[in-house]
Design an enzyme around this catalytic site. Structure first.
Site, PDB file in Angstrom:
ATOM      1  N   GLU A 177       0.947  -1.220   0.103  1.00  0.00           N
ATOM      2  CA  GLU A 177       0.091  -0.012   0.070  1.00  0.00           C
ATOM      3  C   GLU A 177       0.770   1.163  -0.104  1.00  0.00           C
ATOM      4  O   GLU A 177       0.571   2.034   0.798  1.00  0.00           O
ATOM      5  CB  GLU A 177      -0.969   0.003   1.187  1.00  0.00           C
ATOM      6  CG  GLU A 177      -1.984  -1.087   0.913  1.00  0.00           C
ATOM      7  CD  GLU A 177      -3.018  -1.021   2.186  1.00  0.00           C
ATOM      8  OE1 GLU A 177      -3.001  -0.457   2.990  1.00  0.00           O
ATOM      9  OE2 GLU A 177      -3.960  -1.910   2.067  1.00  0.00           O
TER      10      GLU A 177
ATOM     11  N   GLU B  17      -5.954  -8.395  -0.251  1.00  0.00           N
ATOM     12  CA  GLU B  17      -6.740  -8.209   0.900  1.00  0.00           C
ATOM     13  C   GLU B  17      -8.178  -8.033   0.906  1.00  0.00           C
ATOM     14  O   GLU B  17      -8.195  -6.986   0.109  1.00  0.00           O
ATOM     15  CB  GLU B  17      -6.119  -7.160   1.701  1.00  0.00           C
ATOM     16  CG  GLU B  17      -4.674  -7.260   2.239  1.00  0.00           C
ATOM     17  CD  GLU B  17      -3.951  -6.089   3.009  1.00  0.00           C
ATOM     18  OE1 GLU B  17      -5.188  -5.353   3.729  1.00  0.00           O
ATOM     19  OE2 GLU B  17      -2.890  -6.040   2.937  1.00  0.00           O
TER      20      GLU B  17
HETATM   21  C1  BG6 Z   1      -4.441  -2.901   4.823  1.00  0.00           C
HETATM   22  C2  BG6 Z   1      -3.171  -3.247   5.417  1.00  0.00           C
HETATM   23  O1  BG6 Z   1      -4.568  -1.578   4.653  1.00  0.00           O
HETATM   24  O2  BG6 Z   1      -5.524  -2.885   5.726  1.00  0.00           O
HETATM   25  C3  BG6 Z   1      -3.164  -3.954   6.443  1.00  0.00           C
HETATM   26  O3  BG6 Z   1      -2.157  -3.601   4.506  1.00  0.00           O
HETATM   27  C4  BG6 Z   1      -4.175  -3.850   7.515  1.00  0.00           C
HETATM   28  O4  BG6 Z   1      -1.631  -3.991   7.097  1.00  0.00           O
HETATM   29  C5  BG6 Z   1      -5.424  -3.997   6.982  1.00  0.00           C
HETATM   30  O5  BG6 Z   1      -4.184  -4.392   8.628  1.00  0.00           O
HETATM   31  C6  BG6 Z   1      -6.829  -3.736   7.664  1.00  0.00           C
HETATM   32  O6  BG6 Z   1      -6.827  -2.413   8.406  1.00  0.00           O
HETATM   33  P1  BG6 Z   1      -6.993  -2.605   9.855  1.00  0.00           P
HETATM   34  O7  BG6 Z   1      -6.533  -1.057  10.345  1.00  0.00           O
HETATM   35  O8  BG6 Z   1      -8.382  -3.022  10.198  1.00  0.00           O
HETATM   36  O9  BG6 Z   1      -5.957  -3.325  10.412  1.00  0.00           O
END
Ligand code: BG6
Length: 498
Positions: free
Chosen positions: A190, A399
């Site tokens: 990211e 993700e």
């Molecule tokens: C993404 C990141 O932005 O979102 C992860 O690559 C992150 O590292 C994931 O954990 C979810 O976001 P959060 O803030 O809920 O952990």
């Protein structure tokens, strides 16, 4: 037998994604030294300063952790010691791949050494061997919010050109060491968050750091952030070049936070439409550079008008143009709405305007409080189709996931129907995008095992199919237990569809 309506292509990669900084813990073990997120309690730094301070006498930064804060990531879920047990649980769902990151500071604890740390190298050898023995292909992020802190405190991170060389030394070592085991790689996690979260995503400490300032992020100048962007983009291209030389049978991608690409105009008022275009450039910019090899015209103009054109070396642009990534990896969680009249600027300190403070009247489904965000499965399809039309490259969902506050009742699997529905509805849209011709390599659930939230640094926000007994106050015995969603994902993978 249930009829399978949404059948995915043969060879589709099914799995989950975690990151070293949020799961491993062991933050100072086997030679590792601190990295960016080790001194942060969550990467959203609004009103909170990372645990570093400038020592006026010594004229340098030093670590200064906040005594009243819980740095959960220091132990995280202890994946460092428990990965064998955890990977078995992942393989139990039928994963054919698993994404994690290498912690840069395990390999080069300070970042500027010549000789790597053998203990760190050995750890990832064992980790990847374990994945392979369980028939899971490793998918590896080279750096996930974890620039070695020394590089930030000594060199100001990516705003310094020397970072390119340090990064390339690191890439050279890990490509040679793991090239025969790992065939799918990602450069920066990211990196498009470099303007919004320069400390974590860009490894930059502001050069004009004011210790009295309440808002750490306000200390950054646009000039240093754009310079850091350029260095990271040159490093990305050089890394791709080296990768193709050393691992010709592998694939390397970029990894973009894609939720803001799903930004819709609040109305058909042409001003809203234009503002949306502007907002989406925040995301497209990075793939324009890493996947298409160009800095867009509007960026050159901004640099010229604001007198912030980064210093470039003669061959930089050619390197960026020639060495583009093989595929685009992205994360997707929610969609956004852009409204000019509202004028709210969500992307503070970034390039353009946009807003997610505007509610989308067509979406009534929200993730539960307190992280409430709009649930919009169609958004993932929109992102897939947009990327395909613009770059004509394979895509990989790196993700997608839903964070919920969950409590374990001993002896009973946690029941998480919201997570199952989220999974199913998003997969249906991925399937439809594939029907439309998008070349989607695979789908990874974010956080298949509970881990430390990156945004807020807490354990309470759980994404896992597997529960981990650790809590915001640091208590918990770290035992693992399976949630209901585990069985549903397993079934989907077994059927290669829904
Ligand atoms: C993404 C990141 O932005 O979102 C992860 O690559 C992150 O590292 C994931 O954990 C979810 O976001 P959060 O803030 O809920 O952990």
């Amino acid at each position: 037998m249930t009829e399978i309506k949404y059948k995915f292509p043969e060879g589709f990669l099914w799995g989950g994604a975690i990151a070293a900084n949020q799961s491993e813990g062991a933050w100072l073990e086997d030679g590792k030294k601190p990295q960016a997120t080790d001194v942060m309690v969550g990467i959203i730094t609004d009103g909170h300063t990372p645990g570093v301070k400038y020592n006026d006498e010594k004229k340098k930064f030093e670590i200064a952790l906040h005594k009243d804060k819980e740095y959960l990531a220091h132990e995280a879920i202890d994946f460092y010691h428990r990965y064998k047990e955890d990977l078995k649980l992942m393989a139990g769902m039928g994963f054919n791949c698993f994404r994690t990151s290498i912690s840069w500071a395990r390999i080069f604890p300070n970042g500027d050494e010549i000789v790597p740390n053998e203990a760190g190298l050995k750890y990832y050898d064992d980790l990847f061997d374990t994945m392979l023995s369980l028939k899971m292909q490793p998918i590896v992020t080279i750096t996930h919010f974890d620039t070695p802190l020394h590089l930030m405190m000594e060199y100001n991170g990516w705003s310094n050109r020397k970072m390119i060389q340090f990064f390339m030394n690191y890439c050279d070592v890990i490509f040679r060491r793991y090239g025969s085991k790992v065939k799918h790689w990602l450069t920066f996690n990211e990196i498009n968050n470099i303007f919004r979260m320069p400390f974590a995503a860009g490894g930059v400490i502001p050069s004009h750091y004011d210790p009295e300032s309440k808002d750490f992020s306000a200390n950054y100048t646009q000039k240093e952030l754009h310079q850091a962007l350029h260095h990271a983009m040159v490093a990305n291209a050089k890394c791709v070049k080296l990768f193709h030389e050393l691992i010709p049978n592998g694939k390397i991608g970029c990894m973009i936070a894609g939720s803001h690409l799903a930004t819709y105009p609040a109305s058909c008022d042409p001003r809203d439409v234009l503002a949306t275009l502007d907002a989406r450039r925040n995301t497209f910019l990075f793939t324009d550079i890493m996947a298409a090899g160009v800095y867009p015209e509007y960026l050159w103009k901004k640099w010229e008008v604001e007198k912030i054109t980064p210093v470039m070396h003669e061959r930089d642009l050619e390197i960026i143009r020639t060495h583009t990534v093989d595929f685009i990896g992205f994360s997707y969680y929610y969609s956004n709405v852009c409204n000019v009249a509202d004028g709210a600027e969500f992307f503070e300190g970034t390039l353009m305007k946009g807003s997610r403070k505007v509610k989308n009247p067509y979406i009534n489904d929200f993730s539960p409080e307190p992280w409430s965000f709009p649930l919009d499965p169609l958004g993932i399809r929109y992102v897939l189709e947009e990327y395909t039309d613009r770059y004509h490259k394979p895509l990989f969902i790196m993700e997608n996931g839903l964070g919920l506050a969950e409590t374990e009742v001993p002896g009973q699997p946690i029941n998480d129907p919201e997570r199952i529905r989220f999974l199913e509805e998003h997969l249906k849209q991925v399937f439809l995008a594939i029907q439309d011709g998008c070349n989607v390599m695979g789908y990874l659930w974010w956080g298949p095992i509970d881990l430390v939230s990156s945004g807020t640094g807490e354990m309470r926000k759980r994404y896992g199919f597997v529960y981990v007994d650790r809590h915001n106050d640091g208590t918990g015995d770290l035992h693992r237990s399976i949630k209901q969603s585990y069985y549903r994902y397993k079934e989907i993978i077994e059927n290669n569809g829904l």
